[in-house]
Design a protein around this motif. Structure first.
Motif, mmCIF file in Angstrom:
data_model
loop_
_atom_site.group_PDB
_atom_site.id
_atom_site.type_symbol
_atom_site.label_atom_id
_atom_site.label_comp_id
_atom_site.label_asym_id
_atom_site.label_seq_id
_atom_site.Cartn_x
_atom_site.Cartn_y
_atom_site.Cartn_z
ATOM 1 N N GLU A 282 7.646 -7.261 8.608
ATOM 2 C CA GLU A 282 6.680 -5.836 9.246
ATOM 3 C C GLU A 282 7.043 -5.171 7.930
ATOM 4 N N GLY A 283 5.785 -5.154 6.968
ATOM 5 C CA GLY A 283 5.374 -3.789 5.985
ATOM 6 C C GLY A 283 4.582 -4.635 5.007
ATOM 7 N N ASN A 284 3.692 -3.515 3.795
ATOM 8 C CA ASN A 284 3.590 -3.765 2.881
ATOM 9 C C ASN A 284 3.796 -3.490 1.816
ATOM 10 N N ALA A 285 2.372 -3.882 0.201
ATOM 11 C CA ALA A 285 2.915 -3.196 -0.740
ATOM 12 C C ALA A 285 3.277 -1.788 -0.913
ATOM 13 N N HIS A 286 2.270 -0.799 -0.390
ATOM 14 C CA HIS A 286 2.614 0.480 0.172
ATOM 15 C C HIS A 286 3.852 0.790 0.083
ATOM 16 N N HIS A 287 4.649 0.015 0.878
ATOM 17 C CA HIS A 287 6.261 0.605 1.122
ATOM 18 C C HIS A 287 7.367 0.281 0.538
ATOM 19 N N TYR A 288 7.180 -1.537 0.868
ATOM 20 C CA TYR A 288 8.285 -1.465 -0.110
ATOM 21 C C TYR A 288 8.416 -1.389 -1.638
ATOM 22 N N ARG A 289 6.927 -1.121 -2.595
ATOM 23 C CA ARG A 289 7.065 -0.985 -3.738
ATOM 24 C C ARG A 289 8.044 0.950 -4.130
ATOM 25 N N PHE A 290 8.209 1.269 -3.120
ATOM 26 C CA PHE A 290 8.934 2.535 -3.022
ATOM 27 C C PHE A 290 10.307 2.503 -2.535
ATOM 28 N N TRP A 291 10.871 1.488 -1.313
ATOM 29 C CA TRP A 291 12.236 0.803 -1.012
ATOM 30 C C TRP A 291 12.999 0.848 -2.295
ATOM 31 N N VAL A 292 13.422 1.443 -3.256
ATOM 32 C CA VAL A 292 14.283 1.186 -4.024
ATOM 33 C C VAL A 292 15.278 2.567 -3.594
ATOM 34 N N PRO A 293 15.834 2.711 -2.640
ATOM 35 C CA PRO A 293 16.755 3.734 -2.801
ATOM 36 C C PRO A 293 17.391 4.012 -4.084
ATOM 37 N N HIS A 294 18.371 3.080 -3.654
ATOM 38 C CA HIS A 294 19.381 2.911 -4.893
ATOM 39 C C HIS A 294 19.338 2.960 -6.568
ATOM 40 N N ASN A 295 17.893 3.521 -7.308
ATOM 41 C CA ASN A 295 17.742 3.757 -7.998
ATOM 42 C C ASN A 295 16.602 4.296 -8.290
ATOM 43 N N ILE A 296 15.584 6.161 -7.851
ATOM 44 C CA ILE A 296 14.311 6.130 -7.534
ATOM 45 C C ILE A 296 13.740 6.076 -9.185
ATOM 46 N N PRO A 297 14.345 6.900 -9.868
ATOM 47 C CA PRO A 297 14.652 7.603 -11.310
ATOM 48 C C PRO A 297 13.783 5.808 -11.753
ATOM 49 N N GLU A 298 14.805 4.871 -12.113
ATOM 50 C CA GLU A 298 14.015 4.230 -12.928
ATOM 51 C C GLU A 298 12.943 3.105 -12.512
ATOM 52 N N LEU A 299 12.539 3.161 -11.060
ATOM 53 C CA LEU A 299 11.387 3.188 -10.568
ATOM 54 C C LEU A 299 10.615 3.309 -10.584
ATOM 55 N N ALA A 300 10.810 5.064 -10.934
ATOM 56 C CA ALA A 300 9.518 6.236 -11.664
ATOM 57 C C ALA A 300 8.747 5.732 -12.968
ATOM 58 N N GLU A 301 10.028 5.121 -13.827
ATOM 59 C CA GLU A 301 9.501 5.019 -15.054
ATOM 60 C C GLU A 301 8.724 3.933 -15.076
ATOM 61 N N ALA A 302 9.273 2.747 -13.997
ATOM 62 C CA ALA A 302 8.388 1.137 -14.109
ATOM 63 C C ALA A 302 7.223 1.522 -13.345
ATOM 64 N N CYS B 176 1.715 6.247 11.838
ATOM 65 C CA CYS B 176 1.900 5.482 13.046
ATOM 66 C C CYS B 176 1.264 4.537 13.268
ATOM 67 N N THR B 177 1.202 3.501 13.519
ATOM 68 C CA THR B 177 0.201 2.812 14.069
ATOM 69 C C THR B 177 0.720 1.766 14.971
ATOM 70 N N PRO B 178 -0.076 1.207 16.057
ATOM 71 C CA PRO B 178 0.960 0.110 16.786
ATOM 72 C C PRO B 178 1.633 -1.144 16.463
ATOM 73 N N HIS B 179 2.852 -1.733 17.053
ATOM 74 C CA HIS B 179 3.302 -2.361 16.096
ATOM 75 C C HIS B 179 3.085 -3.662 15.538
ATOM 76 N N ALA B 180 1.829 -4.387 15.929
ATOM 77 C CA ALA B 180 1.285 -5.235 15.768
ATOM 78 C C ALA B 180 0.174 -5.078 14.519
ATOM 79 N N LYS B 181 0.664 -3.435 13.972
ATOM 80 C CA LYS B 181 -0.765 -3.381 12.913
ATOM 81 C C LYS B 181 -0.179 -2.720 11.722
ATOM 82 N N HIS B 182 1.120 -2.836 11.768
ATOM 83 C CA HIS B 182 2.043 -1.594 10.721
ATOM 84 C C HIS B 182 2.660 -2.102 9.876
ATOM 85 N N GLU B 183 1.363 -4.135 9.905
ATOM 86 C CA GLU B 183 1.266 -4.139 7.929
ATOM 87 C C GLU B 183 0.120 -3.625 7.166
ATOM 88 N N LEU B 184 -0.685 -2.862 8.136
ATOM 89 C CA LEU B 184 -1.966 -2.516 7.590
ATOM 90 C C LEU B 184 -1.960 -0.795 6.913
#
Length: 211
Positions: free
Chosen positions: A3-23, A47-55
């Motif tokens: 239900e997602g892709n690398a664009h979405h999950y790359r920034f899903w480190v809400p507990h430590n955005i500063p170290e994510l930015a450094e990485a 927003c995209t239709p449910h079947a295309k969320h990964e795109l």
């Protein structure tokens, strides 16, 4: 990916955005990459239709990327958080039909709650999980919002959010005052907010300066 892709999950480190930015190579590099994802998602209106969320590069129609705009706050660029949140709300979350009102896959009230928070100009990327939770002040869509607090749980009676001289293209908050006291950042603690009072926001069509 589910239900997602690398664009979405790359920034899903809400507990430590500063170290994510450094990485990712530093704040400037991380912010540029996130901004590029939003620009690339303009044709789909985020927003995209449910079947295309990964795109899509930004997908506010499903849960994994619904905090992406607010990552900018944690990179020290609230004007970008406010701008992209405004674009998402007006283009993806403002439908008035039974099928378009939530702007995505509504599960157990998440989309409805997300729409309300973004529309009134409050958000917490950490979801209240910090030892001292803080709210991130954005730019509301309304000139006045009243939140009635349940006195069984909160000491205050209400939170009033006012943005005088609001207009359709005002997507930046340039000044904020809490009960008459000027705030020097976009952050206000949950403890302070639930005491009740008036949050006055001076909004405009352009940012006065990044904060």
């Amino acid at each position: 990916w589910e239900e997602g892709n690398a664009h979405h999950y790359r920034f899903w480190v809400p507990h430590n955005i500063p170290e994510l930015a450094e990485a990712l190579g530093g704040v400037d590099v991380a912010a540029a990459a996130l901004d590029a994802d939003f620009v690339a998602a303009i044709p789909t209106h985020f927003c995209t239709p449910h079947a295309k969320h990964e795109l899509s590069t930004v997908e506010y129609g499903n849960q994994p990327s619904t905090g992406m705009a607010h990552v900018f706050n944690h990179l020290g660029l609230p004007h970008l958080a406010q701008y992209w949140t405004w674009r998402v709300v007006t283009e993806c979350k403002s439908g008035i039909t039974p099928y378009g009102g939530f702007g995505g896959d509504e599960d157990q009230g998440l989309m409805g709650g997300l729409n309300v928070l973004m529309s009134i100009g409050l958000f917490d990327l950490h979801a209240g999980c910090d030892p001292t939770p803080q709210w991130e002040i954005g730019c509301p869509l309304f000139d006045r919002v009243t939140i009635h607090l349940n006195r069984d749980y909160y000491p205050g009676e209400s939170i009033i959010i006012e943005s005088p001289h609001h207009h359709a293209h005002a997507c930046y908050t340039n000044e904020a005052r809490w009960n008459g006291r000027e705030l020097d950042s976009i952050w206000i603690t949950h403890e302070e907010l639930v005491q009740g009072g008036i949050l006055e926001l001076v909004v405009g069509a352009s940012p006065s300066k990044p904060r």
